[in-house]
Design a protein around this motif. Structure first.
Motif, short mmCIF file in Angstrom:
data_model
loop_
_atom_site.label_atom_id
_atom_site.label_comp_id
_atom_site.label_asym_id
_atom_site.label_seq_id
_atom_site.Cartn_x
_atom_site.Cartn_y
_atom_site.Cartn_z
N ASP A 33 0.84 -1.20 0.00
CA ASP A 33 0.00 0.00 0.00
C ASP A 33 0.88 1.25 0.00
OD1 ASP A 33 -1.97 1.90 0.25
OD2 ASP A 33 -2.69 1.23 2.20
N VAL A 34 0.82 2.00 -1.09
CA VAL A 34 1.61 3.22 -1.21
C VAL A 34 0.74 4.47 -1.15
CG1 VAL A 34 3.47 2.10 -2.48
CG2 VAL A 34 1.58 3.13 -3.74
N THR A 35 -0.49 4.31 -0.64
CA THR A 35 -1.43 5.43 -0.60
C THR A 35 -0.86 6.63 0.14
OG1 THR A 35 -3.23 3.82 -0.57
CG2 THR A 35 -3.80 6.07 0.02
N GLY A 36 -0.20 6.40 1.26
CA GLY A 36 0.32 7.50 2.06
C GLY A 36 1.44 8.29 1.40
N ALA A 37 2.06 7.74 0.39
CA ALA A 37 3.17 8.41 -0.27
C ALA A 37 2.72 9.54 -1.19
CB ALA A 37 3.99 7.40 -1.07
N LYS A 38 1.43 9.60 -1.51
CA LYS A 38 0.90 10.60 -2.45
C LYS A 38 1.74 10.62 -3.73
CE LYS A 38 -1.35 14.21 -1.45
NZ LYS A 38 -1.83 15.52 -1.10
N LEU A 39 1.91 9.44 -4.29
CA LEU A 39 2.73 9.25 -5.48
C LEU A 39 1.84 9.09 -6.70
CD1 LEU A 39 5.54 8.64 -6.74
CD2 LEU A 39 5.11 6.23 -6.17
N VAL A 40 2.19 9.81 -7.77
CA VAL A 40 1.50 9.69 -9.05
C VAL A 40 2.52 9.22 -10.08
CG1 VAL A 40 0.31 10.92 -10.89
CG2 VAL A 40 -0.17 11.50 -8.52
N LEU A 41 2.20 8.10 -10.71
CA LEU A 41 3.05 7.57 -11.78
C LEU A 41 2.45 8.00 -13.11
CD1 LEU A 41 3.57 3.99 -10.36
CD2 LEU A 41 4.99 6.00 -10.04
N TYR A 42 3.32 8.30 -14.08
CA TYR A 42 2.81 8.76 -15.36
C TYR A 42 3.64 8.21 -16.50
CZ TYR A 42 6.65 12.14 -15.46
OH TYR A 42 7.89 12.72 -15.47
N GLY A 43 3.02 8.22 -17.67
CA GLY A 43 3.73 7.78 -18.87
C GLY A 43 2.77 7.37 -19.96
N ARG A 44 3.34 6.93 -21.08
CA ARG A 44 2.55 6.47 -22.22
C ARG A 44 2.21 5.00 -22.03
NH1 ARG A 44 1.02 8.41 -26.74
NH2 ARG A 44 2.31 10.27 -26.58
N VAL A 45 0.98 4.64 -22.34
CA VAL A 45 0.53 3.25 -22.28
C VAL A 45 0.22 2.82 -23.70
CG1 VAL A 45 -1.19 1.66 -21.38
CG2 VAL A 45 -0.38 3.56 -19.95
N ALA A 46 1.09 1.98 -24.26
CA ALA A 46 0.95 1.59 -25.66
C ALA A 46 0.73 0.09 -25.85
CB ALA A 46 2.18 2.02 -26.45
N ASP A 47 0.82 -0.68 -24.76
CA ASP A 47 0.62 -2.12 -24.89
C ASP A 47 -0.06 -2.66 -23.63
OD1 ASP A 47 2.64 -2.64 -22.89
OD2 ASP A 47 4.14 -2.30 -24.44
N LEU A 48 -0.51 -3.91 -23.70
CA LEU A 48 -1.26 -4.50 -22.60
C LEU A 48 -0.39 -4.78 -21.38
CD1 LEU A 48 -3.69 -6.84 -24.57
CD2 LEU A 48 -4.16 -4.60 -23.55
N ASP A 49 0.92 -4.97 -21.57
CA ASP A 49 1.81 -5.15 -20.42
C ASP A 49 1.87 -3.87 -19.58
OD1 ASP A 49 2.41 -7.79 -21.04
OD2 ASP A 49 4.18 -7.24 -22.23
N THR A 50 1.93 -2.73 -20.26
CA THR A 50 1.94 -1.45 -19.55
C THR A 50 0.60 -1.19 -18.90
OG1 THR A 50 3.51 -0.69 -21.22
CG2 THR A 50 2.62 0.97 -19.75
N VAL A 51 -0.50 -1.63 -19.52
CA VAL A 51 -1.83 -1.54 -18.89
C VAL A 51 -1.80 -2.25 -17.55
CG1 VAL A 51 -4.24 -2.30 -19.03
CG2 VAL A 51 -3.14 -1.27 -21.02
N GLN A 52 -1.24 -3.47 -17.52
CA GLN A 52 -1.17 -4.24 -16.28
C GLN A 52 -0.37 -3.51 -15.21
OE1 GLN A 52 0.39 -8.06 -17.51
NE2 GLN A 52 -1.68 -8.92 -17.68
N LEU A 53 0.77 -2.93 -15.59
CA LEU A 53 1.58 -2.18 -14.63
C LEU A 53 0.83 -0.98 -14.07
CD1 LEU A 53 5.14 -2.14 -16.25
CD2 LEU A 53 4.46 -3.26 -14.11
N ALA A 54 0.15 -0.23 -14.94
CA ALA A 54 -0.57 0.96 -14.51
C ALA A 54 -1.72 0.59 -13.57
CB ALA A 54 -1.09 1.73 -15.72
N VAL A 55 -2.45 -0.46 -13.91
CA VAL A 55 -3.59 -0.88 -13.07
C VAL A 55 -3.09 -1.41 -11.73
CG1 VAL A 55 -5.52 -2.50 -12.89
CG2 VAL A 55 -5.11 -1.27 -15.03
N LEU A 56 -2.01 -2.16 -11.73
CA LEU A 56 -1.44 -2.64 -10.47
C LEU A 56 -1.01 -1.48 -9.59
CD1 LEU A 56 -0.53 -4.94 -8.63
CD2 LEU A 56 1.64 -4.96 -9.88
N ALA A 57 -0.37 -0.49 -10.19
CA ALA A 57 0.05 0.69 -9.42
C ALA A 57 -1.16 1.39 -8.81
CB ALA A 57 0.83 1.65 -10.32
N ALA A 58 -2.23 1.53 -9.58
CA ALA A 58 -3.45 2.17 -9.07
C ALA A 58 -4.07 1.33 -7.96
CB ALA A 58 -4.44 2.39 -10.21
N ALA A 59 -4.06 0.00 -8.11
CA ALA A 59 -4.61 -0.88 -7.08
C ALA A 59 -3.82 -0.79 -5.78
CB ALA A 59 -4.64 -2.31 -7.58
N ARG A 60 -2.54 -0.50 -5.90
CA ARG A 60 -1.68 -0.37 -4.71
C ARG A 60 -1.76 1.01 -4.08
NH1 ARG A 60 4.13 -2.68 -6.03
NH2 ARG A 60 4.44 -1.90 -3.91
#
Length: 176
Positions: free
Chosen positions: A44-71
Protein backbone atom coordinates in the motif's frame (compact mmCIF):
# COMPACT_ATOMS: atom_id res chain seq x y z
CA UNK A 1 -7.92 9.33 11.93
CA UNK A 2 -7.63 11.51 8.85
CA UNK A 3 -8.74 10.00 5.58
CA UNK A 4 -6.22 10.16 2.78
CA UNK A 5 -7.46 11.58 -0.53
CA UNK A 6 -8.32 9.09 -3.24
CA UNK A 7 -5.47 8.62 -5.67
CA UNK A 8 -6.14 10.43 -8.93
CA UNK A 9 -6.65 8.38 -12.08
CA UNK A 10 -6.38 10.13 -15.45
CA UNK A 11 -6.23 8.74 -18.96
CA UNK A 12 -5.50 11.46 -21.50
CA UNK A 13 -4.89 11.44 -25.26
CA UNK A 14 -1.64 13.44 -25.34
CA UNK A 15 1.39 14.67 -23.46
CA UNK A 16 0.11 18.26 -23.31
CA UNK A 17 -2.96 17.14 -21.37
CA UNK A 18 -0.80 14.91 -19.14
CA UNK A 19 1.53 17.83 -18.36
CA UNK A 20 -1.39 20.02 -17.35
CA UNK A 21 -2.81 17.31 -15.08
CA UNK A 22 0.60 16.64 -13.51
CA UNK A 23 1.18 20.36 -12.82
CA UNK A 24 -2.17 20.55 -11.01
CA UNK A 25 -1.40 17.43 -8.98
CA UNK A 26 2.03 18.75 -7.95
CA UNK A 27 0.34 21.98 -6.77
CA UNK A 28 -1.95 19.77 -4.64
CA UNK A 29 1.02 18.08 -2.96
CA UNK A 30 1.39 14.92 -5.05
CA UNK A 31 4.85 13.58 -6.01
CA UNK A 32 5.31 12.45 -9.62
CA UNK A 33 7.46 9.73 -11.12
CA UNK A 34 7.72 8.59 -14.74
CA UNK A 35 6.89 4.95 -15.45
CA UNK A 36 4.37 2.62 -13.84
CA UNK A 37 6.64 0.21 -11.93
CA UNK A 38 6.50 0.96 -8.21
CA UNK A 39 9.90 1.11 -6.46
CA UNK A 40 8.41 0.74 -2.97
CA UNK A 41 8.30 -2.86 -1.71
CA UNK A 42 5.33 -2.08 0.56
CA UNK A 43 2.02 -3.07 -1.04
CA UNK A 44 0.00 0.00 0.00
CA UNK A 45 1.61 3.22 -1.21
CA UNK A 46 -1.43 5.43 -0.60
CA UNK A 47 0.32 7.50 2.06
CA UNK A 48 3.17 8.41 -0.27
CA UNK A 49 0.90 10.60 -2.45
CA UNK A 50 2.73 9.25 -5.48
CA UNK A 51 1.50 9.69 -9.05
CA UNK A 52 3.05 7.57 -11.78
CA UNK A 53 2.81 8.76 -15.36
CA UNK A 54 3.73 7.78 -18.87
CA UNK A 55 2.55 6.47 -22.22
CA UNK A 56 0.53 3.25 -22.28
CA UNK A 57 0.95 1.59 -25.66
CA UNK A 58 0.62 -2.12 -24.89
CA UNK A 59 -1.26 -4.50 -22.60
CA UNK A 60 1.81 -5.15 -20.42
CA UNK A 61 1.94 -1.45 -19.55
CA UNK A 62 -1.83 -1.54 -18.89
CA UNK A 63 -1.17 -4.24 -16.28
CA UNK A 64 1.58 -2.18 -14.63
CA UNK A 65 -0.57 0.96 -14.51
CA UNK A 66 -3.59 -0.88 -13.07
CA UNK A 67 -1.44 -2.64 -10.47
CA UNK A 68 0.05 0.69 -9.42
CA UNK A 69 -3.45 2.17 -9.07
CA UNK A 70 -4.61 -0.88 -7.08
CA UNK A 71 -1.68 -0.37 -4.71
CA UNK A 72 -2.75 3.22 -4.05
CA UNK A 73 -0.62 5.22 -6.48
CA UNK A 74 -2.14 7.87 -8.70
CA UNK A 75 -1.95 7.30 -12.44
CA UNK A 76 -1.72 9.74 -15.34
CA UNK A 77 -1.63 7.68 -18.51
CA UNK A 78 -1.28 8.84 -22.10
CA UNK A 79 -3.22 6.44 -24.31
CA UNK A 80 -5.31 6.31 -27.46
CA UNK A 81 -8.78 6.45 -25.92
CA UNK A 82 -10.35 4.88 -29.02
CA UNK A 83 -7.85 2.03 -29.36
CA UNK A 84 -7.93 -1.43 -27.83
CA UNK A 85 -5.20 -0.61 -25.30
CA UNK A 86 -6.82 2.66 -24.20
CA UNK A 87 -10.22 1.03 -23.78
CA UNK A 88 -8.67 -1.85 -21.81
CA UNK A 89 -6.89 0.63 -19.55
CA UNK A 90 -10.06 2.65 -18.96
CA UNK A 91 -12.13 -0.46 -18.24
CA UNK A 92 -9.61 -1.86 -15.76
CA UNK A 93 -9.03 1.45 -13.97
CA UNK A 94 -12.79 2.08 -13.71
CA UNK A 95 -13.07 -1.16 -11.75
CA UNK A 96 -11.03 0.61 -9.06
CA UNK A 97 -12.97 3.88 -9.11
CA UNK A 98 -13.63 7.00 -11.15
CA UNK A 99 -11.26 7.86 -13.99
CA UNK A 100 -10.93 11.29 -15.54
CA UNK A 101 -10.31 11.47 -19.27
CA UNK A 102 -8.84 14.26 -21.35
CA UNK A 103 -12.08 14.63 -23.26
CA UNK A 104 -13.84 16.08 -20.24
CA UNK A 105 -16.74 13.64 -20.63
CA UNK A 106 -16.77 12.61 -16.98
CA UNK A 107 -17.08 16.14 -15.61
CA UNK A 108 -20.49 16.74 -17.18
CA UNK A 109 -21.67 13.13 -17.08
CA UNK A 110 -21.80 11.59 -13.60
CA UNK A 111 -22.97 8.28 -15.08
CA UNK A 112 -19.61 7.99 -16.86
CA UNK A 113 -17.92 8.18 -13.47
CA UNK A 114 -19.82 5.19 -12.10
CA UNK A 115 -17.77 2.01 -11.80
CA UNK A 116 -19.11 -1.10 -13.57
CA UNK A 117 -20.38 -2.63 -10.30
CA UNK A 118 -22.44 0.50 -9.60
CA UNK A 119 -23.92 0.46 -13.11
CA UNK A 120 -24.77 -3.24 -12.84
CA UNK A 121 -26.47 -2.74 -9.47
CA UNK A 122 -28.47 0.25 -10.71
CA UNK A 123 -29.51 -1.70 -13.82
CA UNK A 124 -30.78 -4.57 -11.65
CA UNK A 125 -32.59 -2.19 -9.30
CA UNK A 126 -34.19 -0.51 -12.32
CA UNK A 127 -35.36 -3.96 -13.47
CA UNK A 128 -37.12 -4.46 -10.12
CA UNK A 129 -34.57 -6.45 -8.11
CA UNK A 130 -34.09 -5.76 -4.43
CA UNK A 131 -30.65 -4.67 -3.27
CA UNK A 132 -30.08 -8.13 -1.79
CA UNK A 133 -31.08 -9.86 -5.04
CA UNK A 134 -28.95 -7.47 -7.12
CA UNK A 135 -25.97 -8.07 -4.81
CA UNK A 136 -26.35 -11.84 -5.08
CA UNK A 137 -26.67 -11.67 -8.88
CA UNK A 138 -23.49 -9.57 -9.09
CA UNK A 139 -21.63 -11.83 -6.63
CA UNK A 140 -21.27 -9.03 -4.08
CA UNK A 141 -21.95 -9.05 -0.36
CA UNK A 142 -24.96 -7.02 0.72
CA UNK A 143 -22.64 -4.65 2.58
CA UNK A 144 -20.50 -4.04 -0.54
CA UNK A 145 -23.62 -3.53 -2.67
CA UNK A 146 -24.95 -0.96 -0.20
CA UNK A 147 -21.60 0.85 -0.23
CA UNK A 148 -21.49 0.90 -4.05
CA UNK A 149 -25.03 2.25 -4.18
CA UNK A 150 -24.22 4.92 -1.58
CA UNK A 151 -21.21 5.97 -3.66
CA UNK A 152 -23.42 6.09 -6.76
CA UNK A 153 -25.94 8.29 -4.92
CA UNK A 154 -23.13 10.70 -4.02
CA UNK A 155 -21.81 10.79 -7.61
CA UNK A 156 -25.29 11.36 -9.01
CA UNK A 157 -26.04 14.03 -6.40
CA UNK A 158 -29.18 12.41 -4.99
CA UNK A 159 -30.30 11.33 -1.51
CA UNK A 160 -32.24 8.12 -2.05
CA UNK A 161 -31.60 4.91 -3.94
CA UNK A 162 -34.83 5.42 -5.88
CA UNK A 163 -33.61 8.84 -7.01
CA UNK A 164 -30.25 7.28 -7.98
CA UNK A 165 -31.96 4.67 -10.16
CA UNK A 166 -34.09 7.34 -11.83
CA UNK A 167 -31.09 9.65 -12.38
CA UNK A 168 -29.13 6.73 -13.80
CA UNK A 169 -31.91 5.79 -16.20
CA UNK A 170 -32.27 9.41 -17.38
CA UNK A 171 -28.54 9.97 -17.90
CA UNK A 172 -27.17 6.62 -19.06
CA UNK A 173 -25.89 6.24 -22.55
CA UNK A 174 -27.37 3.59 -24.80
CA UNK A 175 -25.26 0.43 -25.03
CA UNK A 176 -23.25 0.10 -28.27
Amino acid sequence: MTRLPDAPRHVVPGTAEASAVLRALVRDGWHTREGFALPDPAWDVTGAKLVLYGRVADLDTVQLAVLAAARGAGVVAVADLDGVVGRALLDDLRRLGPVETGGGDTADDPVARLVPEQRALLERLAAGDTIAAAAAAEFLSLRTANRRIAEARALLGVRTTREAVLAYLRQRRPSP
